[in-house]
Design a protein around this motif. Structure first.
Motif, mmCIF file in Angstrom:
data_model
loop_
_atom_site.group_PDB
_atom_site.id
_atom_site.type_symbol
_atom_site.label_atom_id
_atom_site.label_comp_id
_atom_site.label_asym_id
_atom_site.label_seq_id
_atom_site.Cartn_x
_atom_site.Cartn_y
_atom_site.Cartn_z
ATOM 1 N N TYR A 105 -0.199 -5.776 -2.887
ATOM 2 C CA TYR A 105 1.100 -5.626 -2.216
ATOM 3 C C TYR A 105 1.041 -4.559 -1.126
ATOM 4 C CZ TYR A 105 3.253 -8.517 -5.844
ATOM 5 O OH TYR A 105 3.582 -9.551 -6.660
ATOM 6 N N SER A 106 0.190 -3.548 -1.315
ATOM 7 C CA SER A 106 0.091 -2.460 -0.340
ATOM 8 C C SER A 106 -0.773 -2.833 0.872
ATOM 9 C CB SER A 106 -0.488 -1.212 -1.014
ATOM 10 O OG SER A 106 -1.796 -1.474 -1.502
ATOM 11 N N GLY A 107 -1.438 -3.992 0.803
ATOM 12 C CA GLY A 107 -2.326 -4.404 1.894
ATOM 13 C C GLY A 107 -3.763 -4.025 1.671
ATOM 14 N N LEU A 108 -4.047 -3.305 0.555
ATOM 15 C CA LEU A 108 -5.414 -2.906 0.255
ATOM 16 C C LEU A 108 -6.234 -4.141 -0.120
ATOM 17 C CD1 LEU A 108 -7.432 -0.570 -0.140
ATOM 18 C CD2 LEU A 108 -6.673 -0.480 -2.554
ATOM 19 N N GLN A 109 -7.409 -4.287 0.471
ATOM 20 C CA GLN A 109 -8.234 -5.477 0.276
ATOM 21 C C GLN A 109 -9.488 -5.127 -0.508
ATOM 22 O OE1 GLN A 109 -8.744 -8.167 3.645
ATOM 23 N NE2 GLN A 109 -10.910 -8.408 3.151
ATOM 24 N N LYS A 110 -9.811 -5.972 -1.497
ATOM 25 C CA LYS A 110 -11.014 -5.832 -2.294
ATOM 26 C C LYS A 110 -11.828 -7.110 -2.170
ATOM 27 C CE LYS A 110 -8.704 -2.891 -5.730
ATOM 28 N NZ LYS A 110 -8.352 -2.754 -7.179
ATOM 29 N N THR A 111 -13.133 -6.942 -2.051
ATOM 30 C CA THR A 111 -14.020 -8.092 -1.854
ATOM 31 C C THR A 111 -15.209 -7.960 -2.780
ATOM 32 O OG1 THR A 111 -13.394 -8.124 0.475
ATOM 33 C CG2 THR A 111 -15.286 -9.465 -0.156
ATOM 34 N N ALA A 112 -15.691 -9.125 -3.289
ATOM 35 C CA ALA A 112 -16.879 -9.130 -4.136
ATOM 36 C C ALA A 112 -18.078 -8.600 -3.356
ATOM 37 C CB ALA A 112 -17.151 -10.540 -4.649
ATOM 38 N N GLN A 113 -18.923 -7.838 -4.027
ATOM 39 C CA GLN A 113 -20.031 -7.182 -3.347
ATOM 40 C C GLN A 113 -20.966 -8.186 -2.693
ATOM 41 O OE1 GLN A 113 -20.066 -3.919 -3.081
ATOM 42 N NE2 GLN A 113 -21.943 -3.895 -1.825
ATOM 43 N N LEU A 114 -21.248 -9.308 -3.351
ATOM 44 C CA LEU A 114 -22.184 -10.290 -2.814
ATOM 45 C C LEU A 114 -21.620 -11.051 -1.614
ATOM 46 C CD1 LEU A 114 -23.665 -11.769 -6.136
ATOM 47 C CD2 LEU A 114 -24.669 -10.049 -4.613
ATOM 48 N N MET A 115 -20.295 -11.104 -1.498
ATOM 49 C CA MET A 115 -19.673 -11.877 -0.411
ATOM 50 C C MET A 115 -18.891 -10.995 0.556
ATOM 51 S SD MET A 115 -18.323 -15.196 -2.552
ATOM 52 C CE MET A 115 -18.132 -16.190 -1.093
ATOM 53 N N LYS A 116 -19.044 -9.691 0.430
ATOM 54 C CA LYS A 116 -18.211 -8.774 1.200
ATOM 55 C C LYS A 116 -18.291 -8.978 2.714
ATOM 56 C CE LYS A 116 -17.033 -3.881 1.470
ATOM 57 N NZ LYS A 116 -17.309 -2.524 0.936
ATOM 58 N N PRO A 117 -19.463 -9.126 3.318
ATOM 59 C CA PRO A 117 -19.458 -9.262 4.772
ATOM 60 C C PRO A 117 -19.153 -10.674 5.263
ATOM 61 C CG PRO A 117 -21.708 -9.233 3.973
ATOM 62 C CD PRO A 117 -20.814 -9.063 2.765
ATOM 63 N N ARG A 118 -18.986 -11.639 4.319
ATOM 64 C CA ARG A 118 -18.885 -13.030 4.760
ATOM 65 C C ARG A 118 -17.529 -13.677 4.520
ATOM 66 N NH1 ARG A 118 -21.763 -16.591 2.145
ATOM 67 N NH2 ARG A 118 -22.069 -15.399 0.224
#
Length: 506
Positions: A89-102
Motif C-alpha cells: 500500500y505504501s508503494g514499497l516494491q519487493k522482488t524475488a532475488q532470482l528475477m529482480k532485474p528482469r
C-alpha cells in the motif's frame, strides 16, 4: 417452487465466495486460466487488468492505496507458490532475488487498472503458472496466467559463420507429446520449396549462405492438438553482395575490389578483425591487419592502374576471432586492339577488337562513337559511306571499311550483362590525310635529294670562281707598275689593258 427456492439459495450462498476471484486477465468473476507463449530471450507480458464493467464503475482513477502481489506456482498448481513481485500500500516494491532485474509492472502508477507483469528477457525456467492478487478498498481480485516458453537453439551458437554447418532445434515447455515440427523461412517453407517437417524438430543446413539469413519460424504440433510457434531472426556473418563478384575495369584505369562484411564486428561482440588480400594467380599482393575495428566492415583492395597482368582471381580472407571467412573476387580487364597501330590514313580499312579477360559467358559487347559536340553525346547511327557495311555494332569487333574524317575521336566498347552495364573501355582514333601509294613517295624523296645535292655543288663552284677572280686582280708589285705606266704612251697602255681584260674574261 421448492426447486426455484433451492436454486436461489445456492446462488446467494456462492456469490460471496466468488466475489474475490477473477478470470484470466480480467478482475471480474472466475474462469479458466489464460496461456501466454513466448520465445526464450524475448519479452513477455502476463496480462492482468480491470474488465469493462469494473472500468465503467471506476470512471475515476483508482484509490491511492493499492497492493499487488504476483506469485508463481511453478510447473503445477499444487506446488507451493513463491513471491515474484509485491507492491504494498505504501508503494514499497519487493522482488524475488532470482528475477529482480528482469520483472516489473507494466503500469508502475497502478491508477489505470493495469496490473500486468512484464518479464525481460524470458528464460526457459520461467515457465509455469502465475497468479496476481490485487487489493484496494475492501475488494480482492486475482488473475491466473500460464507462461509457456519456446526455446530455439543454434549449433554452433551465434554468430553463425557463412558456409559453416548449422543446426537449429525447437522445443517448448508444453507437457504433451510432440508430434511434428515444421520450419518456415520468411513465411515460406524452407530450406527448399517442399514442406520441411520432421519429428525430431532439428533443421540442419550444410552450407548456410547469406540467403538463409532473416526471419525463421518454427511450428510445434502436439498430441493434444496444441499448435505453438515462435519466430526468430537468424544472423549470418558473411559478405555482402553476390557470392562470386566480378569487377570489370578498363586497362589503364583504377579498380576497387569489394570485401564487405554483412554486419559490423562490434554488433556481434567481436573486437579484433584482420583482413588479408592475395592474388591467386600472381601470389601475395597485400596484407592488411586491422585491430579494434569497430567503425567499418569494409576492406576493399584498390588497384591504382589496371594492367593485363592484374587480371585474374583474388581472395579476401577475414579473420573474425578464431575463425576465418573468405571470398573470391574476379578482376576482368577490358582492352581494345586496333588492326593498324598509330594514326590511320583516311580511306583505309580498320578493325577495332574489344577483348575481355575472364569472361563469364553472359557478357555482350556494344560499340559507340562518342561525339565531342554538346548536342550529340553518342553517335549510334552508321554513315552510308563508312559504316554501311557493318554487320552490327553489337559484338566485340568493330569494322570500318573506309576510314573518314567523321570517324575520328573516341570510340567506346561497353560490356553489358543481365544486370545492366558492367564496364567500358575507350579508344582514341586519330586519322591522317589522304592516302597515297608507297612507290611515288619513294621516287619523290629521291628527286628531292638530287636537287639538294646539285644546288650545293653549284654554290661551291661559284664561291671558288669569285675567290680566283679577286686573286687575279690584285698586283704583286704596285710601285714598279706605277713607274712603267708613266713612260709608256697612253694608247698602247690602253690596248694592253684591253687585252688583259679579255684574257681575264676567258
Amino acid at each position: 417452487m421448492r426447486l426455484v427456492s433451492l436454486l436461489l439459495f445456492l446462488i446467494f450462498t456462492l456469490l460471496p465466495f466468488t466475489a474475490g476471484h477473477i478470470p484470466p486477465g480480467l478482475l471480474e468473476g472466475r474462469s479458466r486460466e489464460q496461456k501466454v507463449w513466448v520465445r526464450e530471450g524475448s519479452s513477455a507480458v502476463l496480462p492482468c487488468h480491470l474488465g469493462p464493467r469494473k472500468t465503467r464503475e471506476s470512471s475515476k482513477q483508482l484509490p491511492d492505496k493499492i497492493s499487488v502481489l504476483w506469485k508463481r506456482h511453478g510447473g503445477s498448481v499444487h506446488q507451493e507458490p513463491h513471491v515474484v513481485l509485491e507492491v504494498g500500500y505504501s508503494g514499497l516494491q519487493k522482488t524475488a532475488q532470482l528475477m529482480k532485474p528482469r520483472v516489473s509492472l507494466q503500469d508502475s502508477a497502478l491508477r489505470n487498472g493495469n496490473f500486468s507483469l512484464r518479464i525481460v528477457p524470458v528464460r526457459s525456467e520461467d515457465a509455469g503458472l502465475y497468479e496476481a492478487q490485487v487489493k484496494y478498498r475492501t475488494e480482492v481480485h486475482s488473475c491466473l496466467v500460464e507462461l509457456g516458453v519456446i526455446t530455439v537453439t543454434l549449433s554452433p551458437p551465434s554468430p553463425v559463420i557463412e558456409s559453416e554447418m548449422l543446426s537449429m532445434s525447437c522445443n517448448s515447455s508444453h507437457r504433451a507429446s510432440l508430434v511434428e515440427t515444421c520450419w518456415f523461412h520468411k513465411e515460406h517453407l524452407g530450406p527448399t520449396s517442399r514442406t520441411f517437417c520432421s519429428l525430431s524438430g532439428t533443421l540442419s543446413i550444410l552450407h548456410p549462405a547469406m540467403s538463409d539469413a532473416g526471419s525463421w519460424r518454427c511450428q510445434l504440433r502436439y498430441s493434444d492438438k496444441e499448435i505453438i510457434s515462435a519466430t526468430f531472426n537468424l544472423q549470418i556473418l558473411g559478405f555482402d553482395g553476390p557470392s562470386s563478384p566480378v569487377v570489370y575495369a578498363a586497362a589503364g584505369s583504377a579498380a576497387d575490389l569489394p570485401c564487405s562484411l554483412s554486419y559490423l564486428p562490434r554488433a556481434l561482440g567481436m573486437r579484433v578483425v584482420a583482413a588479408h588480400w592475395s592474388h591467386l594467380a600472381g601470389g601475395h599482393l597485400e596484407d592488411r591487419g586491422i585491430s579494434q575495428n569497430l567503425s567499418s566492415r569494409s576492406f576493399p583492395l584498390h588497384v591504382p592502374v589496371v594492367g593485363p597482368g592484374d587480371a585474374g582471381q583474388y581472395r579476401c580472407a577475414v579473420s573474425v576471432g578464431h575463425r576465418t571467412i573468405s571470398r573470391d573476387v574476379t578482376l576482368a580487364v577490358l582492352t581494345v586492339t586496333p588492326s593498324i597501330q598509330g594514326p590511320v590514313s583516311e580511306g583505309t580499312r580498320l578493325l577495332l577488337i574489344c577483348s575481355l579477360t575472364h569472361a563469364q559467358g553472359h557478357e555482350r559487347f556494344q560499340w559507340t562513337h562518342l561525339d565531342s559536340a554538346p548536342t550529340k553525346n553518342k553517335l549510334a547511327l552508321a554513315t552510308p559511306h563508312s559504316l554501311e557495311s557493318h554487320s552490327s555494332r553489337v559484338g566485340p569487333t568493330l569494322e570500318i571499311p573506309q576510314v573518314s574524317r567523321k570517324d575520328t575521336g573516341n570510340w567506346e566498347c561497353s560490356v553489358h550483362g543481365p544486370e545492366g552495364r558492367l564496364g567500358a573501355v575507350e579508344y582514341d582514333l586519330q586519322i591522317t590525310g589522304a592516302q597515297v601509294s608507297s612507290a611515288p613517295s619513294i621516287f619523290s624523296g629521291q628527286i628531292t635529294f638530287g636537287l639538294t645535292l646539285t644546288l650545293f655543288f653549284l654554290l661551291a663552284v661559284c664561291v671558288v670562281a669569285l675567290a680566283l677572280q679577286k686573286r687575279a686582280q690584285a698586283p704583286a708589285f704596285p710601285a714598279l707598275e706605277g713607274m712603267f705606266a708613266a713612260s709608256v704612251p697612253w694608247k698602247p697602255m690602253e690596248e694592253k689593258q684591253k687585252g688583259k681584260k679579255q684574257q681575264t674574261e676567258c
